[in-house]
Design a protein around this motif. Structure first.
Motif, PDB file in Angstrom:
ATOM      1  N   GLU A 627      10.394   0.238 -12.410  1.00  0.00           N
ATOM      2  CA  GLU A 627      10.906   1.205 -11.422  1.00  0.00           C
ATOM      3  C   GLU A 627       9.767   2.046 -10.850  1.00  0.00           C
ATOM      4  O   GLU A 627       9.669   2.249  -9.641  1.00  0.00           O
ATOM      5  N   LYS A 628       8.896   2.516 -11.762  1.00  0.00           N
ATOM      6  CA  LYS A 628       7.764   3.353 -11.326  1.00  0.00           C
ATOM      7  C   LYS A 628       6.850   2.557 -10.390  1.00  0.00           C
ATOM      8  O   LYS A 628       6.332   3.071  -9.409  1.00  0.00           O
ATOM      9  N   LEU A 629       6.636   1.261 -10.730  1.00  0.00           N
ATOM     10  CA  LEU A 629       5.765   0.399  -9.917  1.00  0.00           C
ATOM     11  C   LEU A 629       6.324   0.263  -8.502  1.00  0.00           C
ATOM     12  O   LEU A 629       5.603   0.398  -7.509  1.00  0.00           O
ATOM     13  N   LYS A 630       7.669   0.002  -8.434  1.00  0.00           N
ATOM     14  CA  LYS A 630       8.308  -0.151  -7.112  1.00  0.00           C
ATOM     15  C   LYS A 630       8.144   1.126  -6.291  1.00  0.00           C
ATOM     16  O   LYS A 630       7.845   1.080  -5.095  1.00  0.00           O
ATOM     17  N   ALA A 631       8.305   2.267  -6.956  1.00  0.00           N
ATOM     18  CA  ALA A 631       8.185   3.555  -6.257  1.00  0.00           C
ATOM     19  C   ALA A 631       6.761   3.743  -5.723  1.00  0.00           C
ATOM     20  O   ALA A 631       6.558   4.192  -4.577  1.00  0.00           O
ATOM     21  N   THR A 632       5.762   3.373  -6.532  1.00  0.00           N
ATOM     22  CA  THR A 632       4.350   3.513  -6.115  1.00  0.00           C
ATOM     23  C   THR A 632       4.057   2.623  -4.913  1.00  0.00           C
ATOM     24  O   THR A 632       3.398   3.045  -3.948  1.00  0.00           O
ATOM     25  N   ILE A 633       4.577   1.378  -4.945  1.00  0.00           N
ATOM     26  CA  ILE A 633       4.334   0.433  -3.839  1.00  0.00           C
ATOM     27  C   ILE A 633       5.012   0.934  -2.561  1.00  0.00           C
ATOM     28  O   ILE A 633       4.431   0.884  -1.470  1.00  0.00           O
ATOM     29  N   GLU A 634       6.252   1.440  -2.717  1.00  0.00           N
ATOM     30  CA  GLU A 634       6.978   1.960  -1.542  1.00  0.00           C
ATOM     31  C   GLU A 634       6.232   3.139  -0.906  1.00  0.00           C
ATOM     32  O   GLU A 634       6.127   3.242   0.317  1.00  0.00           O
ATOM     33  N   LYS A 635       5.701   3.994  -1.774  1.00  0.00           N
ATOM     34  CA  LYS A 635       4.939   5.158  -1.293  1.00  0.00           C
ATOM     35  C   LYS A 635       3.720   4.673  -0.495  1.00  0.00           C
ATOM     36  O   LYS A 635       3.409   5.183   0.584  1.00  0.00           O
ATOM     37  N   MET A 636       3.017   3.647  -1.019  1.00  0.00           N
ATOM     38  CA  MET A 636       1.849   3.097  -0.329  1.00  0.00           C
ATOM     39  C   MET A 636       2.252   2.516   1.030  1.00  0.00           C
ATOM     40  O   MET A 636       1.599   2.772   2.049  1.00  0.00           O
ATOM     41  N   ASN A 637       3.356   1.734   1.050  1.00  0.00           N
ATOM     42  CA  ASN A 637       3.818   1.132   2.313  1.00  0.00           C
ATOM     43  C   ASN A 637       4.134   2.191   3.361  1.00  0.00           C
ATOM     44  O   ASN A 637       3.797   2.023   4.541  1.00  0.00           O
ATOM     45  N   ARG A 638       4.779   3.274   2.913  1.00  0.00           N
ATOM     46  CA  ARG A 638       5.121   4.374   3.841  1.00  0.00           C
ATOM     47  C   ARG A 638       3.850   4.979   4.443  1.00  0.00           C
ATOM     48  O   ARG A 638       3.758   5.216   5.639  1.00  0.00           O
ATOM     49  N   GLU A 639       2.839   5.198   3.578  1.00  0.00           N
ATOM     50  CA  GLU A 639       1.580   5.804   4.041  1.00  0.00           C
ATOM     51  C   GLU A 639       0.886   4.885   5.058  1.00  0.00           C
ATOM     52  O   GLU A 639       0.360   5.345   6.063  1.00  0.00           O
ATOM     53  N   ILE A 640       0.887   3.561   4.753  1.00  0.00           N
ATOM     54  CA  ILE A 640       0.243   2.604   5.667  1.00  0.00           C
ATOM     55  C   ILE A 640       0.992   2.569   7.000  1.00  0.00           C
ATOM     56  O   ILE A 640       0.379   2.623   8.074  1.00  0.00           O
ATOM     57  N   GLU A 670      -8.660   2.817   1.603  1.00  0.00           N
ATOM     58  CA  GLU A 670      -8.654   3.986   0.706  1.00  0.00           C
ATOM     59  C   GLU A 670      -7.297   4.096   0.000  1.00  0.00           C
ATOM     60  O   GLU A 670      -7.228   4.315  -1.217  1.00  0.00           O
ATOM     61  N   ILE A 671      -6.210   3.924   0.784  1.00  0.00           N
ATOM     62  CA  ILE A 671      -4.853   4.028   0.213  1.00  0.00           C
ATOM     63  C   ILE A 671      -4.616   2.912  -0.803  1.00  0.00           C
ATOM     64  O   ILE A 671      -4.084   3.161  -1.890  1.00  0.00           O
ATOM     65  N   THR A 672      -5.022   1.657  -0.450  1.00  0.00           N
ATOM     66  CA  THR A 672      -4.758   0.531  -1.370  1.00  0.00           C
ATOM     67  C   THR A 672      -5.528   0.701  -2.673  1.00  0.00           C
ATOM     68  O   THR A 672      -5.019   0.396  -3.747  1.00  0.00           O
ATOM     69  N   SER A 673      -6.782   1.189  -2.587  1.00  0.00           N
ATOM     70  CA  SER A 673      -7.548   1.352  -3.842  1.00  0.00           C
ATOM     71  C   SER A 673      -6.986   2.507  -4.674  1.00  0.00           C
ATOM     72  O   SER A 673      -6.949   2.437  -5.904  1.00  0.00           O
ATOM     73  N   LYS A 674      -6.514   3.557  -4.003  1.00  0.00           N
ATOM     74  CA  LYS A 674      -5.883   4.682  -4.724  1.00  0.00           C
ATOM     75  C   LYS A 674      -4.619   4.191  -5.422  1.00  0.00           C
ATOM     76  O   LYS A 674      -4.341   4.550  -6.575  1.00  0.00           O
ATOM     77  N   THR A 675      -3.862   3.313  -4.726  1.00  0.00           N
ATOM     78  CA  THR A 675      -2.632   2.760  -5.317  1.00  0.00           C
ATOM     79  C   THR A 675      -2.966   1.948  -6.567  1.00  0.00           C
ATOM     80  O   THR A 675      -2.274   2.041  -7.572  1.00  0.00           O
ATOM     81  N   ARG A 676      -4.043   1.137  -6.480  1.00  0.00           N
ATOM     82  CA  ARG A 676      -4.405   0.319  -7.638  1.00  0.00           C
ATOM     83  C   ARG A 676      -4.749   1.211  -8.838  1.00  0.00           C
ATOM     84  O   ARG A 676      -4.377   0.917  -9.970  1.00  0.00           O
ATOM     85  N   ASP A 677      -5.444   2.311  -8.579  1.00  0.00           N
ATOM     86  CA  ASP A 677      -5.775   3.243  -9.672  1.00  0.00           C
ATOM     87  C   ASP A 677      -4.509   3.830 -10.287  1.00  0.00           C
ATOM     88  O   ASP A 677      -4.390   3.957 -11.512  1.00  0.00           O
ATOM     89  N   GLU A 678      -3.564   4.189  -9.419  1.00  0.00           N
ATOM     90  CA  GLU A 678      -2.289   4.749  -9.919  1.00  0.00           C
ATOM     91  C   GLU A 678      -1.552   3.715 -10.764  1.00  0.00           C
ATOM     92  O   GLU A 678      -1.006   4.027 -11.828  1.00  0.00           O
ATOM     93  N   VAL A 679      -1.533   2.466 -10.262  1.00  0.00           N
ATOM     94  CA  VAL A 679      -0.858   1.396 -10.999  1.00  0.00           C
ATOM     95  C   VAL A 679      -1.556   1.166 -12.349  1.00  0.00           C
ATOM     96  O   VAL A 679      -0.908   0.890 -13.354  1.00  0.00           O
ATOM     97  N   GLY A 680      -2.894   1.317 -12.368  1.00  0.00           N
ATOM     98  CA  GLY A 680      -3.663   1.161 -13.611  1.00  0.00           C
ATOM     99  C   GLY A 680      -3.199   2.146 -14.668  1.00  0.00           C
ATOM    100  O   GLY A 680      -2.951   1.776 -15.825  1.00  0.00           O
ATOM    101  N   LYS A 681      -3.042   3.414 -14.259  1.00  0.00           N
ATOM    102  CA  LYS A 681      -2.578   4.448 -15.207  1.00  0.00           C
ATOM    103  C   LYS A 681      -1.162   4.130 -15.674  1.00  0.00           C
ATOM    104  O   LYS A 681      -0.823   4.286 -16.863  1.00  0.00           O
ATOM    105  N   LEU A 682      -0.350   3.680 -14.716  1.00  0.00           N
ATOM    106  CA  LEU A 682       1.050   3.345 -15.033  1.00  0.00           C
ATOM    107  C   LEU A 682       1.109   2.221 -16.081  1.00  0.00           C
ATOM    108  O   LEU A 682       1.828   2.289 -17.074  1.00  0.00           O
ATOM    109  N   VAL A 683       0.306   1.146 -15.841  1.00  0.00           N
ATOM    110  CA  VAL A 683       0.286  -0.022 -16.755  1.00  0.00           C
ATOM    111  C   VAL A 683      -0.186   0.411 -18.135  1.00  0.00           C
ATOM    112  O   VAL A 683       0.400   0.030 -19.149  1.00  0.00           O
ATOM    113  N   GLU A 684      -1.237   1.247 -18.165  1.00  0.00           N
ATOM    114  CA  GLU A 684      -1.803   1.672 -19.445  1.00  0.00           C
ATOM    115  C   GLU A 684      -0.770   2.442 -20.269  1.00  0.00           C
ATOM    116  O   GLU A 684      -0.601   2.187 -21.460  1.00  0.00           O
ATOM    117  N   THR A 685      -0.064   3.375 -19.628  1.00  0.00           N
ATOM    118  CA  THR A 685       0.923   4.160 -20.378  1.00  0.00           C
ATOM    119  C   THR A 685       2.145   3.315 -20.739  1.00  0.00           C
ATOM    120  O   THR A 685       2.704   3.449 -21.818  1.00  0.00           O
TER     121      THR A 685
END
Length: 845
Positions: A627-640, A670-685
């Motif tokens: 769920e968190k992953l989908k929310a992060t991707i949607e946020k990125m799509n909106r920004e793009i 910049e947005i895509t790399s920021k998203t990947r970092d966010e997803v990294g933290k999400l995956v780790e936790t």
């Protein structure tokens, strides 16, 4: 009495026609080799006066056989002189520097100073001169004769005022120049006169330089040089016949030009502006220059590097149980390779045993004082007799055995530790066995790599290998001074599982570990119930004077006080960064070797007891994580989408120095790399710190968090040249997309994970990014290899002397102190100052 002479100087010269004739053993006139009976034709290209290649024949010049005769030169008398292709430029410069009429030098300027720039200037002047316009003619300062305009049309054609100059005319011109003027132009008239650059007698190399071979069909196949010389003689004869028959000048000049072509391609068959001479099959002939230059040429292929005896090559496979300074050698190889053993009073009995033996290990040859080699007999009686006759001072050639020293190497040898001295350990099987700890300096892995083993044949070479090239002395890299031979992968995981806070072992497990490394006494138990903590077991391997306090990769504090691990789990950073270097500097190579061998063996035992495996479950997100992953991707799509809308409305603020489109692309990346970092933290936790893949990445055993992100959540943005993918079809990268669309999907953002699987278009985008990496690697390898070769050639004569100066071959000082500080990075680690940890810091821990 041997009179020793010191070579004072070496002088190179040109061959004069007289020297070529004087050196020649035969004048070659027949453009053929063997007669119908297979005997060399007199005056032919394999005339026996030039030496012999056939067994049974003797050289008519020196009387030697194939093995005895060194070979003798012959010569071809050229009917008309031709220019030597390598000297065309020199002749052009001489003609430009002198007057045709009085042969005086025009300007007092040495030939060496006439540069390529001046040649280019002449070419520019010639091209800018308009048709019909009269150029002011230059005159000779000595005789006032008009100077002609000269041009060199490469490779060997010289023009004088638009008329082609014949080689005879050029020769007459340069032959008239005075000796003093030649010296002024940089020539030594005694050894290298310019008229000798026009050939009248062509030297023919000896037969053993261009041997003919007999094919399976019985036909003889001639060397490329012989083929070329046949062409030269044929045209030479044709030219002579035409001159004698009084043929028109035009035909004679055509044949003369053809003779020039054949002589030019005889010297260099890759000369620019002329077609290469070819074999009947269409293959270009390999003539003199091709034999010498390049990677496959005589210098690099046969002289710098050559095939050697006493070497073996096979595939490598891992064996973590042998010491890392050993190499497991197959019995088959051990029974083939030999090493000399000098017979002394101390080893006479052992030497006799080797001679008497009929199985491995045994002596294969006896070498007497006079150098005569005697093969050890096949029968017991012969061997017994040879053993009895064995004398002190003789040598044996015996099989290699355990403990012998060898040089071990993997190509490409990019630094000096690509070749190290290993002790031999003869083992069954057909591969070289290597401890995985030692593979990184060789850059080896076990996916089919092959390595070379060399057995040194003199005591000096063996001593140098043992004391200078042995593996344990190379633990720290000469490049950066940090450990290069260090625990890796499973060793790191094992050490972590051995030393973390939960690690507790029974008496049996602890006994097994210590038995594995040859320790026979167990320390006192430090955990209730007679059990042992992993920290306590690891501490037994450490020297008493090690004190250490550092932060590990996991962010926890590691404390070692007086050789006891008190706090924290050992991982890659602690082991290679601090511990190994400290122990190496304080206790030397031998102690460090034992420590590294023991710690890696215990680590493997620990990982076997603990167990480490991954499954698909370890790379799966929880429903909450999804769920968190989908929310992060949607946020990125909106920004793009928002950025694209601003770009289309022209309301996007342009960054200075770049276009609006480049600004948009930069912001999206910049947005895509920021998203990947966010997803990294999400995956780790979401996966948690107990997840094996996360543990391996965190402790530095193998892999990174990026691997886990791409397998679990999304593969993320694919880039080509550090930008989003843009090339492909018109206005879109693949036919699946709408033209002009700029969102993540259409520009290489892969939303799927490897776990889920990629869609066809995502797979193609991923391939585009992957392709770039592969191509870059291939280009980089070739470029860096050639760059290294040039550096080695430039620096090969630099030597560090005892006074720490760096000097070259003529003893010029390049550096007053080696490296500016006189330090060897391998022996000047940061761990030099041993007690870096304040005592009170450790006491408070």
């Amino acid at each position: 009495m041997v009179i020793q002479t010191v070579l004072d100087k070496l002088k190179f010269s040109l061959f004069s026609p007289e020297m070529s004739r004087k050196m020649s053993a035969a004048k070659i006139i027949v453009p053929d080799t063997y007669d119908d009976d297979g005997y060399p034709i007199d005056g032919g290209l394999v005339d026996t006066r030039l030496g012999v290649v056939d067994p049974g024949l003797r050289c008519k010049t020196c009387g030697g056989t194939v093995k005895e005769c060194p070979g003798h030169f012959g010569h071809i008398e050229l009917v008309r002189p031709v220019m030597h292709v390598e000297y065309a430029k020199h002749l052009y410069y001489i003609l430009k520097s002198t007057c045709q009429n009085c042969h005086e030098i025009l300007a007092k300027k040495p030939i060496t100073e006439i540069t390529e720039k001046e040649e280019a200037k002449d070419a520019v002047e010639a091209s800018t001169k308009k048709k019909g316009s009269k150029k002011a003619s230059k005159k000779c300062v000595h005789c006032q004769a008009e100077l002609p305009e000269l041009k060199l049309l490469k490779p060997t054609t010289l023009y004088k005022d638009k008329d082609m100059m014949l080689p005879t005319e050029i020769r007459d011109w340069v032959a008239g120049i005075k000796d003093a003027d030649l010296r002024e132009l940089g020539f030594d008239p005694l050894y290298s006169r310019p008229e000798w650059m026009i050939l009248t007698a062509l030297p023919v190399p000896p037969v053993n330089v261009r041997p003919s071979i007999t094919l399976e069909t019985g036909e003889r196949s001639e060397d490329d040089l012989t083929h070329k010389l046949v062409d030269v003689i044929r045209i030479n004869q044709k030219l002579e016949a035409n001159i004698n028959a009084g043929a028109p000048q035009l035909i004679i000049e055509d044949l003369w030009e053809l003779l020039q072509y054949h002589v030019t391609t005889y010297f260099d068959n890759e000369t620019a502006n002329i077609p290469p001479a070819r074999h009947r099959s269409g293959r270009p002939l390999k003539t003199l220059a091709q034999r010498l230059k390049g990677k496959e040429g005589r210098f690099r292929y046969n002289l710098s590097g050559k095939r050697v005896n006493f070497s073996a090559r096979t595939v490598i496979s891992p064996d973590p149980r042998i010491s890392f300074d050993e190499v497991g050698v197959p019995e088959e190889i051990a029974k083939e390779l030999t090493v000399p053993l000098r017979v002394t009073e101390w080893n006479l009995d052992y030497s006799k045993q080797l001679v008497m033996s009929d199985s491995y290990p045994r002596a294969l040859y006896i070498i007497r004082n006079d150098g005569r080699r005697i093969k050890v007999g096949d029968t017991e009686e012969m061997r017994k007799e040879q053993a009895e006759n064995l004398k002190v001072g003789w040598s044996l050639e015996r099989h290699i055995i355990d403990g012998d020293i060898s040089l071990f190497n993997r190509q490409p040898s990019l630094h000096r530790i690509s070749m190290m001295a290993h002790q031999i350990r003869v083992l069954p099987g057909k591969t070289f066995r290597v401890n995985p700890v030692v593979v990184s300096p060789y850059n080896a892995d076990f996916d089919g790599d092959e390595m070379n083993l060399h057995i040194m044949q003199t005591e000096e070479a063996q001593a140098e290998a043992r004391y200078l090239a042995r593996v344990e002395a190379q633990l720290l890299s000469p490049r950066h001074g940090h450990a290069i031979i260090k625990p890796q992968e499973d060793h790191v995981s094992g050490l972590y599982f051995l030393t973390n806070d939960e690690a507790v072992f029974t008496k049996d497990e602890a006994s097994s570990m210590f038995y594995l490394i040859g320790m026979t006494e167990l320390p006192k138990s430090d955990v209730a119930g007679g059990k042992y903590s992993g920290k306590h077991l690891f501490s037994q391997l450490l020297p008493d004077d090690v004190n250490l306090k550092m932060t590990s990769k996991l962010g926890e504090e590691i404390v070692i006080k007086s050789g006891k691990l008190l706090k924290g789990a050992v991982e890659s950073k602690a082991m290679e960064g601090e511990l190994l270097e400290k122990i190496f500097v304080a206790h030397g190579p031998q102690f460090t070797k034992t420590f590294l061998n023991n710690s890696t063996r215990i680590a493997l035992m620990a990982i076997s007891l603990h167990g480490l495996s991954v499954s698909l479950k370890d790379y799966s997100l929880t429903p909450k994580g999804d769920e968190k992953l989908k929310a992060t991707i949607e946020k990125m799509n909106r920004e793009i989408d928002n950025l694209i809308m601003q770009y289309q409305n022209r309301s996007l603020e342009r960054s200075p120095g770049i276009t609006l489109q480049e600004t948009l692309e930069g912001l999206i990346v910049e947005i895509t790399s920021k998203t990947r970092d966010e997803v990294g933290k999400l995956v780790e936790t979401d996966l948690g710190l107990l997840n094996p893949s996360v543990i391996m990445a965190k402790i530095g055993a193998r892999g990174s968090l990026l691997n886990a992100i791409q397998m679990t959540a999304l593969v993320a943005q694919q880039t080509v040249r550090s930008k989003r993918i843009t090339r492909g079809y018109k206005k879109r990268i693949l036919p699946y997309f709408k033209p002009g669309a700029l969102t993540g999907v259409e520009r290489g953002f892969v939303y799927s994970s490897f776990h889920k699987g990629l869609t066809p278009y995502e797979f193609m985008q991923h391939s585009m990014g992957g392709r770039e990496a592969l191509v870059n690697t291939a280009i980089r390898t070739a470029r860096s290899g050639y760059m290294q070769r040039r550096l080695i050639n430039a620096l090969q004569d630099l030597v560090v002397f005892e006074d720490l100066t760096v000097r070259n071959a003529d003893m010029s000082i390049i550096q007053f102190v080696y490296g500016g500080d006189g330090k060897d990075p391998m022996y000047s680690s940061t761990a030099e100052i041993l007690d870096t940890v304040k005592q009170d810091d450790i006491d408070t821990a």
